[in-house]
Scaffold this active site. Structure first.
Site, PDB file in Angstrom:
ATOM      1  N   LYS A  94     -12.147 -47.785 -70.116  1.00 21.16           N
ATOM      2  CA  LYS A  94     -10.883 -47.117 -70.667  1.00 21.16           C
ATOM      3  C   LYS A  94     -10.970 -46.886 -72.019  1.00 21.16           C
ATOM      4  O   LYS A  94     -11.894 -47.595 -72.723  1.00 21.16           O
ATOM      5  CB  LYS A  94      -9.530 -48.088 -70.448  1.00 21.16           C
ATOM      6  CG  LYS A  94      -8.314 -47.199 -70.614  1.00 21.16           C
ATOM      7  CD  LYS A  94      -7.833 -46.943 -68.984  1.00 21.16           C
ATOM      8  CE  LYS A  94      -6.500 -46.334 -69.045  1.00 21.16           C
ATOM      9  NZ  LYS A  94      -6.063 -45.823 -67.782  1.00 21.16           N
ATOM     10  N   VAL A 192      11.505 -39.345 -60.097  1.00 23.62           N
ATOM     11  CA  VAL A 192      11.346 -38.443 -59.220  1.00 23.62           C
ATOM     12  C   VAL A 192      10.537 -37.465 -60.108  1.00 23.62           C
ATOM     13  O   VAL A 192      10.807 -36.195 -60.051  1.00 23.62           O
ATOM     14  CB  VAL A 192      12.552 -37.587 -58.403  1.00 23.62           C
ATOM     15  CG1 VAL A 192      13.052 -38.471 -57.278  1.00 23.62           C
ATOM     16  CG2 VAL A 192      13.626 -37.280 -59.466  1.00 23.62           C
ATOM     17  N   GLY A 193       9.416 -37.651 -60.901  1.00 23.04           N
ATOM     18  CA  GLY A 193       8.567 -36.957 -61.714  1.00 23.04           C
ATOM     19  C   GLY A 193       7.541 -36.255 -60.674  1.00 23.04           C
ATOM     20  O   GLY A 193       7.597 -35.972 -59.418  1.00 23.04           O
ATOM     21  N   VAL A 195       4.722 -37.738 -59.150  1.00 21.78           N
ATOM     22  CA  VAL A 195       4.558 -38.539 -58.033  1.00 21.78           C
ATOM     23  C   VAL A 195       5.833 -38.418 -57.019  1.00 21.78           C
ATOM     24  O   VAL A 195       5.821 -38.290 -55.830  1.00 21.78           O
ATOM     25  CB  VAL A 195       3.913 -40.014 -58.343  1.00 21.78           C
ATOM     26  CG1 VAL A 195       3.610 -40.491 -57.182  1.00 21.78           C
ATOM     27  CG2 VAL A 195       2.723 -39.676 -59.204  1.00 21.78           C
TER      28      VAL A 195
HETATM   29  P1  NAD Z   1       6.449 -38.641 -64.593  1.00 25.34           P
HETATM   30  O1  NAD Z   1       6.591 -38.855 -66.235  1.00 25.34           O
HETATM   31  O2  NAD Z   1       5.920 -37.267 -64.118  1.00 25.34           O
HETATM   32  O3  NAD Z   1       7.609 -39.149 -63.703  1.00 25.34           O
HETATM   33  C1  NAD Z   1       8.355 -40.450 -64.045  1.00 25.34           C
HETATM   34  C2  NAD Z   1       9.670 -40.110 -63.827  1.00 25.34           C
HETATM   35  O4  NAD Z   1      10.615 -41.150 -63.820  1.00 25.34           O
HETATM   36  C3  NAD Z   1      10.320 -39.054 -64.793  1.00 25.34           C
HETATM   37  O5  NAD Z   1      10.999 -37.985 -63.989  1.00 25.34           O
HETATM   38  C4  NAD Z   1      11.248 -39.978 -65.709  1.00 25.34           C
HETATM   39  O6  NAD Z   1      12.462 -39.075 -66.083  1.00 25.34           O
HETATM   40  C5  NAD Z   1      11.739 -40.717 -64.690  1.00 25.34           C
HETATM   41  N1  NAD Z   1      12.049 -42.202 -65.393  1.00 25.34           N
HETATM   42  C6  NAD Z   1      11.826 -42.762 -66.477  1.00 25.34           C
HETATM   43  N2  NAD Z   1      12.511 -43.895 -66.873  1.00 25.34           N
HETATM   44  C7  NAD Z   1      13.416 -44.045 -65.645  1.00 25.34           C
HETATM   45  C8  NAD Z   1      14.360 -44.908 -65.199  1.00 25.34           C
HETATM   46  N3  NAD Z   1      14.796 -45.898 -66.212  1.00 25.34           N
HETATM   47  N4  NAD Z   1      14.881 -44.979 -64.150  1.00 25.34           N
HETATM   48  C9  NAD Z   1      14.534 -44.048 -63.263  1.00 25.34           C
HETATM   49  N5  NAD Z   1      13.630 -42.858 -63.657  1.00 25.34           N
HETATM   50  C10 NAD Z   1      12.989 -43.128 -64.666  1.00 25.34           C
HETATM   51  O7  NAD Z   1       5.097 -39.605 -64.217  1.00 25.34           O
HETATM   52  P2  NAD Z   1       4.247 -39.542 -62.710  1.00 25.34           P
HETATM   53  O8  NAD Z   1       2.997 -38.775 -63.104  1.00 25.34           O
HETATM   54  O9  NAD Z   1       5.097 -39.245 -61.672  1.00 25.34           O
HETATM   55  O10 NAD Z   1       4.058 -41.197 -62.749  1.00 25.34           O
HETATM   56  C11 NAD Z   1       4.865 -42.081 -61.994  1.00 25.34           C
HETATM   57  C12 NAD Z   1       4.268 -43.739 -62.296  1.00 25.34           C
HETATM   58  O11 NAD Z   1       3.089 -43.628 -61.603  1.00 25.34           O
HETATM   59  C13 NAD Z   1       3.975 -44.000 -63.881  1.00 25.34           C
HETATM   60  O12 NAD Z   1       4.055 -45.076 -64.028  1.00 25.34           O
HETATM   61  C14 NAD Z   1       2.438 -43.475 -63.696  1.00 25.34           C
HETATM   62  O13 NAD Z   1       1.753 -44.377 -64.541  1.00 25.34           O
HETATM   63  C15 NAD Z   1       2.186 -43.987 -62.349  1.00 25.34           C
HETATM   64  N6  NAD Z   1       0.763 -43.268 -61.752  1.00 25.34           N
HETATM   65  C16 NAD Z   1       0.803 -41.981 -61.657  1.00 25.34           C
HETATM   66  C17 NAD Z   1      -0.500 -41.250 -61.197  1.00 25.34           C
HETATM   67  C18 NAD Z   1      -0.444 -39.870 -61.085  1.00 25.34           C
HETATM   68  O14 NAD Z   1      -1.264 -39.235 -60.411  1.00 25.34           O
HETATM   69  N7  NAD Z   1       0.492 -39.176 -61.698  1.00 25.34           N
HETATM   70  C19 NAD Z   1      -1.471 -42.128 -60.719  1.00 25.34           C
HETATM   71  C20 NAD Z   1      -1.428 -43.518 -60.828  1.00 25.34           C
HETATM   72  C21 NAD Z   1      -0.125 -44.267 -61.383  1.00 25.34           C
END
Ligand code: NAD
Length: 364
Positions: A94, A192-193, A195
């Site tokens: 990392k 609901v981002g 993922v």
């Molecule tokens: P993202 O930022 O697109 O979505 C996160 C969502 O969570 C956003 O819509 C945000 O408004 C919401 N959020 C934030 N605080 C909140 C709360 N207190 N209550 C409810 N909702 C809340 O992120 P992502 O890419 O969808 O990733 C989601 C999680 O998965 C993160 O923790 C990320 O580290 C992990 N992750 C993602 C990936 C990937 O491929 N994107 C891979 C491994 C791990």
């Protein structure tokens, strides 16, 4: 010109960074600085037994350098476990860039960072992480080939991550409910981002009863409308009667407070570092009869997608490899049940076993 002050033999032997590296088994740390571009970065390679270390670069305004060092040591070790349990021929690494991602980015900074990555001759492969965009990585790629996740290549990993979470959730259901069908199961997706939305899609297609929660009202309204999901108020997330809780927003949502309330029998979601205190809350989950899918094992779709780019990108390969998360989670949970050991610990043991076997094979 600033004065050079010497490091004495006495304080060197007590160097907290080297002590921490040997405690956690890190191989190498590269401290990078460049006055012209303002770059201050740390690249940490934890373990390369299984292959070159792959892990993203994070840009963050750390309070001090020790905080950045601790973060990069912890994150790179986490990548070793994730890559190992996922069956990838990759080690863990990392990088962190110390600085404000809103004000301190420049082409010069990322190109200089790319030169440092290149100096490691492929022992470390970088990708995007928090605070870094695909465009930043394009600058990095002008100085090194050891970078993945570039625009026009493997692209957004979220669909693959969501698919892995979905199949991993089904494996948990197989053990908890005797069937891996999620039809009729009440699943709450928190966040609901990128993922979360893809996960909601898989779940509703299978006939699960999905509820959603998010701090962003527009995303919440859009996803709940599109997939006919119920909205749960933020304050009610941990009090709602559900079968499966899928944390897809923040880390540390599994803690003393939430565990005293949570009404579910499975926790399976994409968020990183879900357990606030790994040992304490990992044990407590098991005592409460809840199956917990270790976060780094179930959310490995993202790194699978990146690895596919190293090999010459194939979305079919990524999909097939993410499908294997089903068996990985099934093995972890089955072993946890039969040995009465929490899943977080079993998954760590399995990751270490694979590395040990590779070490023994190399020694032959
Ligand atoms: P993202 O930022 O697109 O979505 C996160 C969502 O969570 C956003 O819509 C945000 O408004 C919401 N959020 C934030 N605080 C909140 C709360 N207190 N209550 C409810 N909702 C809340 O992120 P992502 O890419 O969808 O990733 C989601 C999680 O998965 C993160 O923790 C990320 O580290 C992990 N992750 C993602 C990936 C990937 O491929 N994107 C891979 C491994 C791990």
């Amino acid at each position: 010109m600033s004065e050079i002050s010497s490091i004495t033999a006495e304080n060197f032997t007590d160097n907290p960074v080297i002590r921490q590296m040997s405690n956690l088994g890190h191989e190498q740390i590269l401290f990078c600085q460049d006055a012209n571009s303002g770059l201050k970065a740390i690249i940490s390679i934890h373990d390369t037994t299984l292959g070159p270390a792959l892990g993203g670069t994070r840009m963050w305004m750390y309070q001090n350098e020790m905080e950045a060092i601790n973060d990069v040591l912890r994150l790179s070790r986490g990548m070793t476990f994730k890559n190992s349990i996922t069956g990838l021929d990759l080690g863990g690494g990392k990088a962190v860039i110390i600085g404000d991602s809103k004000t301190m980015k420049s082409e010069a900074l990322f190109r200089r960072f790319g030169q440092f990555v290149n100096s490691l001759s492929g022992n470390y492969i970088t990708a995007e992480d928090v605070g870094i965009s695909p465009d930043d990585m394009v600058h990095v790629s002008r100085e090194t080939n050891h970078v993945v996740g570039l625009p026009g290549k493997s692209g957004d990993p979220s669909p693959v991550t969501a698919y892995g979470v979905y199949v991993g959730m089904k494996a948990c259901a197989k053990i908890q409910f005797g069937t891996d069908s999620l039809s009729g199961k009440k699943v709450l997706v928190q966040g609901v981002g990128h993922v979360g939305e893809y996960l909601v899609k898989h779940l509703t297609e299978e006939g699960a009863i999905v509820s959603v929660s998010d701090i962003q009202q527009d995303a919440l309204a859009r996803v709940s409308g599109k997939y006919k999901a119920n909205i749960v108020e933020l304050s009610n997330v941990y009090d709602t009667d559900i079968d499966i809780y899928a944390p897809c927003a923040l880390g540390a949502t599994i803690n003393d407070e939430t565990l005293s309330k949570l009404k579910c029998s499975i926790i399976a979601g994409a968020a990183n570092n879900q357990l606030k205190e790994e040992a304490k809350h990992g044990e407590q989950i098991m005592r409460q009869g809840i199956i917990y899918a270790p976060d780094y094992a179930i959310n490995a779709g993202g790194v699978i997608n990146c690895f596919s780019e190293v090999k010459g990108y194939s979305s079919q390969w990524s999909h097939n490899k993410a499908q294997e998360i089903y068996n990985t989670i099934l093995n972890i949970v089955s072993r946890s049940k039969s040995e009465n050991i929490p899943t977080y610990k079993i998954s760590g043991q399995m990751a270490e076993e694979r590395i040990m076997k590779a070490k023994q094979a190399h020694a032959k």
